[in-house]
Design an enzyme around this catalytic site. Sequence first.
Site, PDB file in Angstrom:
ATOM      1  N   HIS A 102       0.793  -1.229   0.000  1.00  0.00           N
ATOM      2  CA  HIS A 102       0.000   0.000   0.000  1.00  0.00           C
ATOM      3  C   HIS A 102       0.825   1.277   0.000  1.00  0.00           C
ATOM      4  O   HIS A 102       0.280   2.367   0.139  1.00  0.00           O
ATOM      5  CB  HIS A 102      -1.015  -0.011   1.147  1.00  0.00           C
ATOM      6  CG  HIS A 102      -2.303  -0.663   0.723  1.00  0.00           C
ATOM      7  ND1 HIS A 102      -2.320  -1.781  -0.062  1.00  0.00           N
ATOM      8  CD2 HIS A 102      -3.595  -0.336   0.932  1.00  0.00           C
ATOM      9  CE1 HIS A 102      -3.583  -2.125  -0.300  1.00  0.00           C
ATOM     10  NE2 HIS A 102      -4.375  -1.254   0.292  1.00  0.00           N
ATOM     11  N   ASP A 167      -6.068   5.646   9.331  1.00  0.00           N
ATOM     12  CA  ASP A 167      -7.450   5.836   8.873  1.00  0.00           C
ATOM     13  C   ASP A 167      -8.022   4.573   8.233  1.00  0.00           C
ATOM     14  O   ASP A 167      -9.230   4.376   8.202  1.00  0.00           O
ATOM     15  CB  ASP A 167      -7.505   6.946   7.808  1.00  0.00           C
ATOM     16  CG  ASP A 167      -7.081   8.279   8.385  1.00  0.00           C
ATOM     17  OD1 ASP A 167      -7.112   8.426   9.617  1.00  0.00           O
ATOM     18  OD2 ASP A 167      -6.715   9.159   7.593  1.00  0.00           O
ATOM     19  N   GLU A 281      -9.216  14.958  13.390  1.00  0.00           N
ATOM     20  CA  GLU A 281      -8.575  15.137  12.091  1.00  0.00           C
ATOM     21  C   GLU A 281      -9.219  16.350  11.426  1.00  0.00           C
ATOM     22  O   GLU A 281     -10.018  17.074  12.038  1.00  0.00           O
ATOM     23  CB  GLU A 281      -8.708  13.885  11.210  1.00  0.00           C
ATOM     24  CG  GLU A 281      -7.806  12.744  11.665  1.00  0.00           C
ATOM     25  CD  GLU A 281      -7.584  11.664  10.624  1.00  0.00           C
ATOM     26  OE1 GLU A 281      -8.023  11.836   9.463  1.00  0.00           O
ATOM     27  OE2 GLU A 281      -6.961  10.635  10.971  1.00  0.00           O
TER      28      GLU A 281
END
Length: 515
Positions: A102, A167, A281
């Site tokens: 990723h 996240d 956030e």
Amino acid sequence: MAAKTTLLLAVSFLATMLTLSTSQVLPPPLLTATCPLPLELSPVLLTDQLTKLAASADYGNMVHVEPAAVAHPRSVEDISLLITTSYNCSLPYGVAARGNGHCTKGQGMVSDGVVLNMQSLSTGGNAGTKIVVSSDRTFADVSGGALWIEVLTEALKLGVAPVTWTDFLYLTVGGTLSNAGLGGQAFRFGPQIANVHEMDVVTGKGEVVTCSANKSSELFYGVLGGLGQFGVITRARIALAPAPQRVKWARLLYSDFATFSSDQEKIIANNAHPDSVDYIEGQVLLDNGTPNLWETSFFPTDAIPTITSLVNEKGIVYALEVVMYYNPANEAIKDQQMKQLIRQLKNDRGLAAMKDVTYYEFLTRVPVPDPSIPLAHPWLNLFVPKSGVSQFNDGVVRDIVMRANITVGPVLFYPVNRNKWDDKMSVVIPDEEIFYAFSLLSQSNVGDWQKYQDQNAAVLAYCEKAGIKVKQYLAGHSTQQDWIKHFGPKWAGFQQKKAQFDPKFILSPGQKIFN
Ligand SMILES: Cc1cc2nc3c(=O)[nH]c(=O)nc-3n(C[C@H](O)[C@H](O)[C@H](O)COP(=O)(O)OP(=O)(O)OC[C@H]3O[C@@H](n4cnc5c(N)ncnc54)[C@H](O)[C@@H]3O)c2cc1C
Ligand SMILES: *[C@@H]1O[C@H](CO)[C@@H](O)[C@H](O)[C@H]1NC(C)=O
Ligand SMILES: *[C@@H]1O[C@H](CO)[C@@H](O)[C@H](O)[C@H]1NC(C)=O
Ligand SMILES: *[C@@H]1O[C@H](CO)[C@@H](O)[C@H](O)[C@H]1NC(C)=O
């Protein structure tokens, strides 16, 4: 690394005869003419084109480098043997751990070497077991190849969970610990690298070392945020705490950046208070002509036209996101605390929405992308020191990103505090008590990413010229000169650890730091 070598399926004649007579496994590939791989690894190594192709792509879809083989290690011993064989060889091959692939700039790839598929690795002797929670439930021993979603699921069965999250949870423990593992809980609990008690690491010499703050601490601190340069993390001991059952989750909109960031900074300043929020956030909503899923799924339908016209009018709207955890027994108190907090915040009147979901629903809010729609992800992740953040908002967010009007994808913008990070670790952050995480998570069609990379370059050039001392996170520097600048005063120590733990430059060459 040597120029592209042809794969030959051959080892010494005698060895071949021995294996074929005792089992059905094929002799292992010869990576370079001088480094025959041990026969024990034959069943672990895959060299078919499809497997190699999968290991030559990542989430970025911009860099493609093909390995000679992909290993599915069964054990720490397999990894150690693979690395030792390279280390002993006169012409070592590279070894790149791959978590879930990723990263976005080929950091987990290797040319003519071996990609280690970390997800095949279990912990201890228990085949298939990747997560073992301690009997007192204060920590879990986790395979370096475990996904965070797997850690969450296992820990929740016992009513506990890690305290700080990314996240998105389809990332591996070894992969995020090699970077930082940053999310909305970091202002309070620090990044994931600050919540590890101990690790097992296979160094670039093939040695298996158990390290912690007290034992082989050079290696421990080096590996955390160490971009895979000093060892392969095979086990990490992750701190756990009782898991809350539910969360109060709010999003508030601001048209003024100074008000937005001032509210964010007030919230993180309160992080030691028992009633502090548990997560914060922020996002930048752009008027880019595409409906923003983030806002439309959260706000009530009748608020959407107001939000859309505000975004149209201002070009940019800032969205603050806060969460408070609770258990049903204290719901009334939390509800009151959340409402009180929202009353104190200076968002644009009326533009706030609140949800109440389970802890699990909240942590798994970012869905797994649809693999049938191939996209490129020319991402830019920066840490921006507080002293320059207002200028950054003017010069980058407004003058570059908003004007260019090409960005599709989330743009994150939120502050964290440096005192939750440990300077002994390899990760590089700005030299100020508060800094902002700014992420331009652009997506594009597969061949169409150049203009985003150009925009990223323009952002970096602006910061350089304006003297805003940003640091890249998940950086894709391509020359050693750039890495030396990135590390700054930490470079000498980083280089010295490389000489100590991976002197032959075997590990994670795709980071392009030493190779
Ligand atoms: C949709 C999405 C959301 C994301 N959200 C966040 C976020 O909220 N916060 C955040 O901090 N990051 C986030 N990331 C980035 C993520 O942390 C990086 O991609 C990271 O590389 C982890 O991914 P991975 O496990 O697939 O590792 P890979 O990308 O496979 O590997 C990354 C690097 O680490 C090395 N490596 C991998 N495993 C090991 C190991 N066991 N030991 C030593 N080295 C190893 C690799 O060789 C490579 O150099 C996100 C990424 C995506 C795609
Ligand atoms: C590597 O070399 C060391 C020292 O010569 C030796 O003990 C070891 O068996 C070798 N291992 C492999 C896998 O080649
Ligand atoms: C390290 O040692 C100190 C005391 O010497 C102790 O307080 C601490 O808990 C130890 N840390 C770990 C991670 O073992
Ligand atoms: C950006 O482009 C879209 C169309 O692609 C348009 O609807 C929108 O108004 C533009 N935004 C700005 C700020 O120019």
